[in-house]
Scaffold this motif. Structure first.
Motif, PDB file in Angstrom:
ATOM      1  N   ALA A  95       0.827  -1.199   0.000  1.00 28.65           N
ATOM      2  CA  ALA A  95       0.000   0.000   0.000  1.00 28.65           C
ATOM      3  C   ALA A  95       0.866   1.256   0.000  1.00 28.65           C
ATOM      4  CB  ALA A  95      -0.933   0.002   1.207  1.00 28.65           C
ATOM      5  N   VAL A  96       1.928   1.234   0.781  1.00 27.29           N
ATOM      6  CA  VAL A  96       2.843   2.379   0.824  1.00 27.29           C
ATOM      7  C   VAL A  96       3.510   2.575  -0.531  1.00 27.29           C
ATOM      8  CG1 VAL A  96       5.009   3.214   1.801  1.00 27.29           C
ATOM      9  CG2 VAL A  96       3.255   2.276   3.296  1.00 27.29           C
ATOM     10  N   SER A  99       1.218   4.232  -2.946  1.00 30.93           N
ATOM     11  CA  SER A  99       0.783   5.591  -2.638  1.00 30.93           C
ATOM     12  C   SER A  99       1.815   6.608  -3.118  1.00 30.93           C
ATOM     13  CB  SER A  99       0.560   5.749  -1.130  1.00 30.93           C
ATOM     14  OG  SER A  99       1.782   5.598  -0.435  1.00 30.93           O
ATOM     15  N   SER A 100       1.395   7.847  -3.207  1.00 25.71           N
ATOM     16  CA  SER A 100       2.317   8.910  -3.612  1.00 25.71           C
ATOM     17  C   SER A 100       3.279   9.210  -2.478  1.00 25.71           C
ATOM     18  CB  SER A 100       1.528  10.172  -3.966  1.00 25.71           C
ATOM     19  OG  SER A 100       0.866  10.669  -2.821  1.00 25.71           O
ATOM     20  N   SER A 101       4.430   9.760  -2.814  1.00 29.07           N
ATOM     21  CA  SER A 101       5.446  10.050  -1.805  1.00 29.07           C
ATOM     22  C   SER A 101       4.934  11.046  -0.775  1.00 29.07           C
ATOM     23  CB  SER A 101       6.719  10.576  -2.468  1.00 29.07           C
ATOM     24  OG  SER A 101       6.440  11.740  -3.222  1.00 29.07           O
ATOM     25  N   PHE A 103       2.103  11.109   0.462  1.00 26.58           N
ATOM     26  CA  PHE A 103       1.148  10.460   1.361  1.00 26.58           C
ATOM     27  C   PHE A 103       1.849   9.612   2.411  1.00 26.58           C
ATOM     28  CE2 PHE A 103      -2.335   7.205   2.015  1.00 26.58           C
ATOM     29  CZ  PHE A 103      -3.194   8.076   2.669  1.00 26.58           C
ATOM     30  N   ARG A 104       3.150   9.403   2.212  1.00 28.81           N
ATOM     31  CA  ARG A 104       3.886   8.575   3.152  1.00 28.81           C
ATOM     32  C   ARG A 104       4.330   9.403   4.362  1.00 28.81           C
ATOM     33  NH1 ARG A 104       7.940   5.221  -0.887  1.00 28.81           N
ATOM     34  NH2 ARG A 104       6.533   5.158  -2.674  1.00 28.81           N
ATOM     35  N   SER A 110       1.141   5.318   6.672  1.00 26.78           N
ATOM     36  CA  SER A 110       0.208   6.078   5.862  1.00 26.78           C
ATOM     37  C   SER A 110      -0.259   5.355   4.612  1.00 26.78           C
ATOM     38  CB  SER A 110       0.844   7.410   5.448  1.00 26.78           C
ATOM     39  OG  SER A 110       2.071   7.167   4.780  1.00 26.78           O
ATOM     40  N   GLY A 111       0.167   4.095   4.429  1.00 27.13           N
ATOM     41  CA  GLY A 111      -0.389   3.302   3.350  1.00 27.13           C
ATOM     42  C   GLY A 111      -1.866   3.061   3.546  1.00 27.13           C
ATOM     43  N   GLY A 112      -2.346   3.180   4.773  1.00 25.70           N
ATOM     44  CA  GLY A 112      -3.777   3.152   5.029  1.00 25.70           C
ATOM     45  C   GLY A 112      -4.392   1.781   5.150  1.00 25.70           C
ATOM     46  N   SER A 136      -2.710   0.945   9.646  1.00 29.50           N
ATOM     47  CA  SER A 136      -3.070   2.315   9.993  1.00 29.50           C
ATOM     48  C   SER A 136      -4.183   2.383  11.017  1.00 29.50           C
ATOM     49  CB  SER A 136      -3.493   3.079   8.738  1.00 29.50           C
ATOM     50  OG  SER A 136      -4.669   2.499   8.189  1.00 29.50           O
TER      51      SER A 136
END
Length: 494
Positions: A95-96, A99-101, A103-104, A110-112, A136
């Motif tokens: 997930a990480v 995700s966009s940088s 968002f980390r 923060s991968g959620g 998360s």
């Protein structure tokens, strides 16, 4: 760091919501904050007035301390929780990476990845998801109001030890919880339902899993899944049947369990695939981690079917749907084409046929997904749980009786994931029965497997049974390979 409540499910007015004694106001969903802490040895616990501490109420699992007072806890299930933590951690990494940088964050949370644990018990699984699964958020739930203090205490301890994911607690029946998640359009990356007996929550669970997420399902009804309680098996698993007392019944039961979830998922428009499946002898317990995706096109109905085994010679095979009206053993079938139309001869030959004991419907594909298993092995090595030999941790050093080490189990999963292997195994003691062709006794499993591989067949030992041999070799080759191994053994010792 104080956790933030997960606001995905709002319980109904008649739902029982635990309110911790340290808070003055009620709230339908609550966060776990830092408690007032006492000390017992090196384990932090929440003090409750003049309550006397009992050392039997506390434990440590894979380095994570927890309290289990007033709540159900089974040490034999720790390995199943190890597998869940590895899967969650791998899924969090993915997930990480997706995700966009921006968002980390530095905690890699923060991968959620969100988790719903519908039957939390004392909450050690939830604590480990937060501390070791790198998720998360965790929504912990249990129907028993008496475990709410313990569950809350353990989650609070997780945040005290540095867990950055959010956590929340509800006190609801699992059926109601899953129904409300569905009605509120709440979906989770992992839904963990550690249920008891044959309580079938498959469809309710699938409705709460995000596409691409996972459902971790459990059954402890061995009497049903191994064919000893045919009524319960048929009622709870789609009219399935497992031939009672047949060899390899534990694997057949595990496949019935997985196949039922796959079939239910297909009826809901979902493609359900086992990424690992686990049989543990304590209980016994049947578990499966299932990936849930959208079904594209027609469902491959041949992934679920039937297996037949001959009681006379011990051979087994997958049954074609057209044979279900009368399946016979190919190994023992002595009927040969004949131009003779004599009816009495036909009747005599018919008697010589050996009927198969048919079990199913069940999952016929691999019980594990090789790519996922390899990721779990890498993650376990990264965490230091495997790769240093036996006793890589205190838990592995004190193995539960009847269980393989985590390292050996993952290795077995990898071997069993070979798609060339059949959906059943042979017990070596059954192969060694008088009259079945083994001339010098039963050879060592490792040498037997290697001999079959040298002949071009797929073969391995199964994690389901210490005496279980999985191979796609025909029966005559299995017997001949065994005799070759024992012949070489005897020659070497002469």
């Amino acid at each position: 760091m104080t956790a933030v409540a997960v606001s995905s499910v709002m319980p109904s007015r008649d739902a029982k919501i635990f309110v911790p004694t340290v808070k003055a106001r009620r709230q339908p969903r609550r966060s776990i904050s830092r408690p007032r802490m006492g000390r017992m040895g090196d384990l932090a616990i929440e003090t409750q007035g003049d309550e006397v501490e009992d050392r039997d109420d506390f434990g440590v699992e894979r380095g994570v301390p927890f309290t289990r007072k007033r709540a159900f806890y089974r040490v034999e299930s720790a390995q199943a929780r190890d597998l869940a933590m590895l899967l969650a951690s791998v899924h969090s990494d993915e997930a990480v990476a997706a995700s966009s940088s921006s968002f980390r964050d530095r905690e890699r949370i923060s991968g959620g990845v969100s988790v719903l644990d519908a039957m939390s018990g004392c909450g050690v699984r939830c604590v480990r998801y937060l501390l070791q699964g790198e998720v998360s958020s965790v929504h912990a739930n249990d129907a028993d109001p008496n475990v709410m203090d313990t569950l809350s205490e353990n989650l609070a301890g997780a945040h005290t030890r540095g867990a950055t994911g959010a956590s929340s607690v509800t006190n609801m029946d699992a059926h109601r919880l899953l129904a409300e998640c569905y009605l509120d359009d709440a979906r989770y990356d992992i839904v963990d339902v550690d249920s008891f007996g044959s309580e079938n929550l498959v469809s309710a669970t699938m409705r709460c899993v995000k596409l691409g997420g996972y459902a971790y399902l459990t059954s402890t009804d061995a009497l049903a899944l191994c064919g000893k309680s045919p009524g319960a098996l048929s009622a709870n698993y789609g009219g399935a049947r497992v031939a009672p007392n047949t060899q390899g019944a534990n694997e057949l039961g595990l496949r019935v369990f997985v196949g039922d979830a796959v079939r239910i998922g297909a009826a809901m428009g979902l493609r359900v695939t086992p990424v690992f499946s686990l049989f543990h002898p304590h209980g016994p317990v049947f578990r499966a981690m299932l990936r849930v995706e959208a079904l594209k096109g027609d469902w491959d109905f041949r992934s679920v079917g039937h297996v037949g085994r001959c009681r006379a010679c011990g051979d087994a095979r997958v049954i074609d749907p057209g044979e279900l009206g009368g399946a016979f053993c190919h190994q023992c079938d002595t009927i040969r084409a004949s131009r003779d139309d004599d009816r009495s001869a036909s009747r005599a030959m018919e008697v010589s046929r050996s009927c198969l004991e048919v079990s199913g419907p069940m999952w016929l594909g691999p019980l594990h997904e090789r790519a996922t298993v390899e990721k779990l092995r890498s993650k376990a090595a990264e965490k230091g749980w495997i790769g240093r030999g036996e006793g890589a941790s205190a838990e592995d050093g004190a193995k539960v009786k009847g269980q393989m080490s985590l390292e050996a189990l993952l290795g077995s999963f990898a071997a069993e994931s070979d798609p060339k292997l059949p959906p059943y195994h042979h017990r070596t003691d059954e192969l060694g029965r008088s009259g079945r062709g083994l001339k010098r006794g039963i050879p060592a499993m490792k040498a037997w497997v290697e001999e079959l591989k040298s002949r071009g067949f797929a073969a391995c030992k199964t994690h389901v049974d210490s005496r279980g041999l999985k191979t796609n070799a025909p029966m005559e080759q299995i017997v001949d390979a065994a005799n070759a191994v024992t012949r070489a053994r005897d020659a070497a010792s002469a």
